[in-house]
Design a protein around this motif. Structure first.
Motif, PDB file in Angstrom:
ATOM      1  N   GLY A 311       0.785  -1.228   0.000  1.00 30.68           N
ATOM      2  CA  GLY A 311       0.000   0.000   0.000  1.00 30.68           C
ATOM      3  C   GLY A 311       0.810   1.267   0.000  1.00 30.68           C
ATOM      4  O   GLY A 311       0.253   2.363   0.074  1.00 30.68           O
ATOM      5  N   GLU A 329      -3.340   3.328  -0.230  1.00 31.54           N
ATOM      6  CA  GLU A 329      -3.821   1.979   0.066  1.00 31.54           C
ATOM      7  C   GLU A 329      -3.419   1.519   1.467  1.00 31.54           C
ATOM      8  O   GLU A 329      -4.153   0.761   2.118  1.00 31.54           O
ATOM      9  N   ALA A 333      -5.966   0.117   4.241  1.00 34.00           N
ATOM     10  CA  ALA A 333      -5.767  -1.170   4.914  1.00 34.00           C
ATOM     11  C   ALA A 333      -5.869  -1.026   6.433  1.00 34.00           C
ATOM     12  O   ALA A 333      -6.320  -1.956   7.122  1.00 34.00           O
ATOM     13  N   THR A 396       1.269  -3.996   7.859  1.00 37.67           N
ATOM     14  CA  THR A 396       0.887  -5.341   7.426  1.00 37.67           C
ATOM     15  C   THR A 396       0.022  -6.073   8.455  1.00 37.67           C
ATOM     16  O   THR A 396      -0.614  -7.086   8.143  1.00 37.67           O
ATOM     17  N   GLY A 398      -2.670  -4.922   9.436  1.00 35.74           N
ATOM     18  CA  GLY A 398      -4.038  -4.697   8.985  1.00 35.74           C
ATOM     19  C   GLY A 398      -4.860  -3.992  10.033  1.00 35.74           C
ATOM     20  O   GLY A 398      -4.373  -3.493  11.025  1.00 35.74           O
TER      21      GLY A 398
END
Length: 398
Positions: A311, A329, A333, A396, A398
């Motif tokens: 992202g 992005e 996320a 990562t 999220g």
């Protein structure tokens, strides 16, 4: 007590606000990775320090001429001219307390209240601040993303010009986005300036902060010398940010005006710092090369990790010491809607401190992507790897 209404139009260098938030977080015992402020963590070269100390010992601590000591003006004319393929008269060089005052004094010299000045957005926030503070109309021109970084939207720039537009601020090798003009883009800006009879402030603070190629000054193009003021600073190339030393190279009418403003504002630039400036220009240049090589390694580490983060993406710039990655992005996320929240949560979750697109001018119509600015000028490779590694882990998750 009442204060002046014009203070409502005065902005600031917003990176310092981010610095305060980072300092507050660090004061609570947290690790901070300082990507927010474009200061350099390199010492001044020894011969520059020695020259400054010697000047103090020699009693060069009093008033001196407002436009600068003749020896420094001559040295600047020779150095700036030779690196730009121009012949510069020392009378065209006016020494200032850093590069930043050149922005204000240029505007005071060429812009009356109500007149318009074009400036880059995203761009150095002092442009917009000073145009509006001095009663002018700030006319932002924008950039569009390319495979190599960013390019000026020339159609948008041209469409912003009206009969009250008097000047354009042009920052090749740009802060914050590290955009570098192609020859064609630079020539297009020169053509527009001549077509509409505009003054040009060429902010060349990063003229020699590059990792490949050679810089070209718009002032060196045909028809541009008589309408262009060059902003020069010792801050970047010689790691003299706190010494506050720079100059304007200007046509006679503007040079004279800035000289008079110097006398009114600060009387003169610190004399012993000016003697150090001569040593910087005329002494060994090996420290400059070593600094650029260190910065290159920091740039490569920064870009490598950013482009490995889902992202986030950024082109590797060929100049300055900033990167301006797209984080749209990555924000999606994380479920984060605003850049302000993204920067705060990143700081508190990872210790990584950075500026955002919003710190470099008001968003313009049609902007739908989100960007941050990371400065790697004051942080080592080990810290870059550690801090951005934590940022990657956080994204990562999220």
């Amino acid at each position: 007590m009442k204060t002046a209404q014009r203070l409502d139009n005065l902005g600031t260098e917003t990176a310092f606000r981010v610095a305060q938030a980072a300092a507050d977080w660090k004061a609570q015992g947290n690790q901070v990775y300082p990507f927010h402020l474009g200061d350099l963590n390199f010492p001044m070269a020894g011969h520059i320090v020695e020259a400054m100390d010697q000047a103090i010992k020699d009693g060069k601590t009093g008033y001196c001429p407002g436009p600068g000591i003749p020896e420094l003006r001559a040295a600047l004319a020779a150095d700036i001219g030779s690196r730009r393929g121009m012949s510069i008269d020392p009378a065209e060089v006016i020494v200032t307390t850093g590069g930043k005052p050149v922005i204000t004094k240029f505007l005071q010299a060429v812009m009356d209240p109500g007149e318009g000045v074009l400036y880059p957005n995203p761009g150095f926030p002092i442009y917009e601040s000073q145009i509006e503070y001095l009663g002018g109309t700030a006319l932002p021109y924008r950039y569009v993303p390319t495979e190599d970084g960013f390019a000026i939207d020339l159609d948008h720039l041209r469409a912003s010009i009206d009969d009250k537009t008097v000047a354009i601020i042009y920052n090749d090798l740009q802060n914050p986005i590290s955009a570098e003009s192609t020859d064609a883009e630079r020539e297009a800006i020169a053509a527009i300036a001549q077509e509409f009879d505009l003054w040009v402030l060429s902010d060349e603070a990063y003229f020699e902060m590059r990792y490949k190629g050679r810089s070209t000054s718009i002032a060196s193009l045909d028809g541009m010398r008589e309408r262009t003021v060059i902003l020069y600073t010792f801050s970047k190339k010689f790691a003299m940010t706190g010494s506050r030393l720079g100059c304007a190279v200007a046509p006679p009418e503007v040079a004279g005006a800035i000289s008079t403003m110097n006398t009114n504002d600060e009387s003169c630039t610190t004399q012993y710092v000016q003697w150090a400036g001569i040593a910087a220009l005329q002494g060994p240049q090996d420290s400059v090369g070593r600094m650029l090589e260190v910065l290159r390694k920091r740039r490569d580490a920064t870009c490598s990790i950013i482009n490995s983060i889902p992202g986030m993406s950024v082109a590797t710039p060929g100049s300055t010491f900033y990167v301006f990655p797209d984080v749209t992005e990555a924000m999606e996320a994380k479920g984060i809607a605003t850049l302000a929240d993204f920067s705060t949560e990143a700081l508190h979750s990872t210790g990584v401190s950075f500026c955002t697109r919003e710190h470099f001018g008001r968003r313009q119509g049609g902007e739908d992507r989100h960007y941050i600015r990371l400065a790697y000028s004051g942080i080592g490779v080990d810290e870059i790897n550690e801090g951005l590694g934590l940022l990657k882990e956080w994204i990562t998750e999220g």
